[in-house]
Each structure stands twice: as C-alpha cells, then as structure tokens.
Design a protein around this motif. Structure first.
Motif, PDB file in Angstrom:
ATOM      1  N   ALA A  50      -9.838  16.183 -27.826  1.00 53.87           N
ATOM      2  CA  ALA A  50      -9.371  14.839 -28.181  1.00 53.87           C
ATOM      3  C   ALA A  50      -7.866  14.773 -28.412  1.00 53.87           C
ATOM      4  O   ALA A  50      -7.193  13.865 -27.923  1.00 53.87           O
ATOM      5  N   LEU A  51      -7.328  15.709 -29.146  1.00 53.66           N
ATOM      6  CA  LEU A  51      -5.905  15.661 -29.491  1.00 53.66           C
ATOM      7  C   LEU A  51      -5.019  15.763 -28.248  1.00 53.66           C
ATOM      8  O   LEU A  51      -4.117  14.943 -28.060  1.00 53.66           O
ATOM      9  N   ILE A  52      -5.289  16.716 -27.398  1.00 54.66           N
ATOM     10  CA  ILE A  52      -4.462  16.883 -26.189  1.00 54.66           C
ATOM     11  C   ILE A  52      -4.611  15.698 -25.248  1.00 54.66           C
ATOM     12  O   ILE A  52      -3.638  15.228 -24.655  1.00 54.66           O
ATOM     13  N   THR A  53      -5.822  15.166 -25.137  1.00 53.76           N
ATOM     14  CA  THR A  53      -6.035  14.002 -24.264  1.00 53.76           C
ATOM     15  C   THR A  53      -5.316  12.779 -24.820  1.00 53.76           C
ATOM     16  O   THR A  53      -4.698  12.026 -24.066  1.00 53.76           O
ATOM     17  N   ALA A  54      -5.369  12.583 -26.125  1.00 57.51           N
ATOM     18  CA  ALA A  54      -4.668  11.451 -26.738  1.00 57.51           C
ATOM     19  C   ALA A  54      -3.160  11.575 -26.553  1.00 57.51           C
ATOM     20  O   ALA A  54      -2.468  10.578 -26.304  1.00 57.51           O
ATOM     21  N   LYS A  55      -2.634  12.777 -26.660  1.00 53.09           N
ATOM     22  CA  LYS A  55      -1.189  12.979 -26.472  1.00 53.09           C
ATOM     23  C   LYS A  55      -0.765  12.690 -25.036  1.00 53.09           C
ATOM     24  O   LYS A  55       0.280  12.090 -24.806  1.00 53.09           O
ATOM     25  N   THR A  56      -1.568  13.116 -24.058  1.00 49.10           N
ATOM     26  CA  THR A  56      -1.170  12.939 -22.662  1.00 49.10           C
ATOM     27  C   THR A  56      -1.467  11.536 -22.134  1.00 49.10           C
ATOM     28  O   THR A  56      -0.682  10.982 -21.382  1.00 49.10           O
ATOM     29  N   PHE A  57      -2.591  10.944 -22.530  1.00 47.30           N
ATOM     30  CA  PHE A  57      -2.970   9.607 -22.046  1.00 47.30           C
ATOM     31  C   PHE A  57      -2.233   8.492 -22.791  1.00 47.30           C
ATOM     32  O   PHE A  57      -1.988   7.427 -22.241  1.00 47.30           O
ATOM     33  N   GLU A  58      -1.874   8.724 -24.045  1.00 47.08           N
ATOM     34  CA  GLU A  58      -1.181   7.759 -24.894  1.00 47.08           C
ATOM     35  C   GLU A  58      -1.919   6.417 -24.994  1.00 47.08           C
ATOM     36  O   GLU A  58      -1.393   5.362 -24.621  1.00 47.08           O
ATOM     37  N   PRO A  59      -3.151   6.445 -25.522  1.00 46.64           N
ATOM     38  CA  PRO A  59      -3.918   5.200 -25.629  1.00 46.64           C
ATOM     39  C   PRO A  59      -3.373   4.279 -26.709  1.00 46.64           C
ATOM     40  O   PRO A  59      -2.712   4.725 -27.654  1.00 46.64           O
ATOM     41  N   GLU A  60      -3.671   2.994 -26.563  1.00 43.94           N
ATOM     42  CA  GLU A  60      -3.342   2.024 -27.606  1.00 43.94           C
ATOM     43  C   GLU A  60      -4.433   1.991 -28.663  1.00 43.94           C
ATOM     44  O   GLU A  60      -4.190   1.549 -29.790  1.00 43.94           O
ATOM     45  N   ILE A  61      -5.641   2.419 -28.284  1.00 43.90           N
ATOM     46  CA  ILE A  61      -6.778   2.425 -29.187  1.00 43.90           C
ATOM     47  C   ILE A  61      -7.775   3.495 -28.725  1.00 43.90           C
ATOM     48  O   ILE A  61      -7.822   3.823 -27.539  1.00 43.90           O
ATOM     49  N   ILE A  62      -8.544   4.024 -29.675  1.00 45.35           N
ATOM     50  CA  ILE A  62      -9.541   5.047 -29.372  1.00 45.35           C
ATOM     51  C   ILE A  62     -10.902   4.576 -29.858  1.00 45.35           C
ATOM     52  O   ILE A  62     -11.037   4.118 -30.992  1.00 45.35           O
ATOM     53  N   LEU A  63     -11.897   4.681 -28.985  1.00 42.07           N
ATOM     54  CA  LEU A  63     -13.295   4.476 -29.365  1.00 42.07           C
ATOM     55  C   LEU A  63     -13.871   5.865 -29.557  1.00 42.07           C
ATOM     56  O   LEU A  63     -13.850   6.686 -28.639  1.00 42.07           O
ATOM     57  N   LEU A  64     -14.384   6.152 -30.747  1.00 45.60           N
ATOM     58  CA  LEU A  64     -14.753   7.510 -31.126  1.00 45.60           C
ATOM     59  C   LEU A  64     -16.174   7.581 -31.664  1.00 45.60           C
ATOM     60  O   LEU A  64     -16.490   6.941 -32.676  1.00 45.60           O
ATOM     61  N   ASP A  65     -17.023   8.355 -30.997  1.00 48.90           N
ATOM     62  CA  ASP A  65     -18.397   8.555 -31.446  1.00 48.90           C
ATOM     63  C   ASP A  65     -18.387   9.246 -32.802  1.00 48.90           C
ATOM     64  O   ASP A  65     -17.533  10.098 -33.073  1.00 48.90           O
ATOM     65  N   VAL A  66     -19.336   8.892 -33.649  1.00 47.67           N
ATOM     66  CA  VAL A  66     -19.420   9.493 -34.975  1.00 47.67           C
ATOM     67  C   VAL A  66     -20.103  10.861 -34.911  1.00 47.67           C
ATOM     68  O   VAL A  66     -19.610  11.836 -35.487  1.00 47.67           O
ATOM     69  N   VAL A  67     -21.219  10.952 -34.203  1.00 49.63           N
ATOM     70  CA  VAL A  67     -22.003  12.188 -34.172  1.00 49.63           C
ATOM     71  C   VAL A  67     -21.829  12.879 -32.821  1.00 49.63           C
ATOM     72  O   VAL A  67     -22.261  12.358 -31.792  1.00 49.63           O
ATOM     73  N   MET A  68     -21.173  14.044 -32.839  1.00 43.38           N
ATOM     74  CA  MET A  68     -20.970  14.855 -31.637  1.00 43.38           C
ATOM     75  C   MET A  68     -21.181  16.317 -32.004  1.00 43.38           C
ATOM     76  O   MET A  68     -20.938  16.708 -33.154  1.00 43.38           O
ATOM     77  N   PRO A  69     -21.587  17.152 -31.046  1.00 42.27           N
ATOM     78  CA  PRO A  69     -21.924  18.539 -31.371  1.00 42.27           C
ATOM     79  C   PRO A  69     -20.741  19.456 -31.718  1.00 42.27           C
ATOM     80  O   PRO A  69     -20.851  20.270 -32.624  1.00 42.27           O
ATOM     81  N   GLU A  70     -19.617  19.334 -31.043  1.00 43.12           N
ATOM     82  CA  GLU A  70     -18.510  20.267 -31.263  1.00 43.12           C
ATOM     83  C   GLU A  70     -17.740  19.953 -32.544  1.00 43.12           C
ATOM     84  O   GLU A  70     -17.476  20.814 -33.367  1.00 43.12           O
TER      85      GLU A  70
END
Length: 137
Positions: A50-70
């Motif tokens: 998530a962090l690297i993708t957010a840095k490279t894509f530079e979104p204005e907003i993030i939709l983030l699932d609450v329950v994920m395995p990792e």
C-alpha cells in the motif's frame, strides 16, 4: 445521480486507489468508477504494498478494506498516516462487517473515520468519494 463526463481529461479526473484483498471487488469498483468518466483508478490486492503504491500513484483518496490477511486496514492506514508523502490522503474504510441497513445508507462516519458498507452501489460510492474530497483539507 452521477454526473457523467463525455470527454474527461486526465487532469480533470480524480485519482482513486482501491486496496482490498478481493480481486473481484477491486475490479468491480474500478469498472464502476471509471465508467463515470470522473476517476482514474488504481487497484491493489496486497495490503503490504500500500505505501509504495500510494507514493507512486499519488491518489487523491484511498478506499481501504478493513479486514485483509497480510495487514488489516487499520494497520495500513496507520502506516500511510505516519509518512509525510501520504499522510494527507483521505481514507474511506470499506467493510462487510456492517451492512447497508445497519449504517442506514451504506456510507457513515464512526470515530472520526469514514466507512462504506459492502456491497456498494455506484451512486453511494461516488457520493462518498465526493463528500470526503470536498471536506478534505
């Protein structure tokens, strides 16, 4: 009702990052948002990236699932908010833990955070994104 753009340009479109471990969900959200002509959407099915993708894509907003395995959504949000490059990006948590009926209309606020209940319809999704972006500092 969603206002569709006939010929949106990349500079007019809002950049949305969707992070969820279910590829079918991220694919559906991407198709629905891009179909409006108002959004450019990047999807991610591995929360640890998530962090690297957010840095490279530079979104204005993030939709983030609450329950994920990792790493769950709370951990990912904490990581994003602890970095200067990503701390300003508003986050809408997405959860199947609360139904649309329980949340009244599918979009709600709890503890200062915005949430969307799964499943999500296109109008609620776009409305939530625009509401959060219009109030973001």
């Amino acid at each position: 009702m969603i206002k569709l753009r006939k010929n949106p340009t990349a500079k007019d479109a809002r950049r949305v990052l969707v992070i969820d471990d279910e590829p079918s969900f991220t694919r559906m959200v991407k198709l629905n948002l891009e179909d409006t002509g108002n959004y450019i959407v990047e999807t991610l099915n591995e929360s640890r990236k998530a962090l690297i993708t957010a840095k490279t894509f530079e979104p204005e907003i993030i939709l983030l699932d609450v329950v994920m395995p990792e790493a769950d959504g709370g951990d990912v949000a904490l990581q994003l908010r602890s970095r200067q490059a990503t701390q300003h990006i508003p986050i809408i948590f997405v959860s199947a833990m609360v139904s649309q009926k329980e949340s009244k209309k599918g979009f709600y606020q709890s503890g200062g955070e915005h949430f969307l209940a799964k499943p999500i319809d296109k109008d609620t999704l776009c409305g939530a994104i625009e509401t959060v972006l219009s109030t973001a500092h």
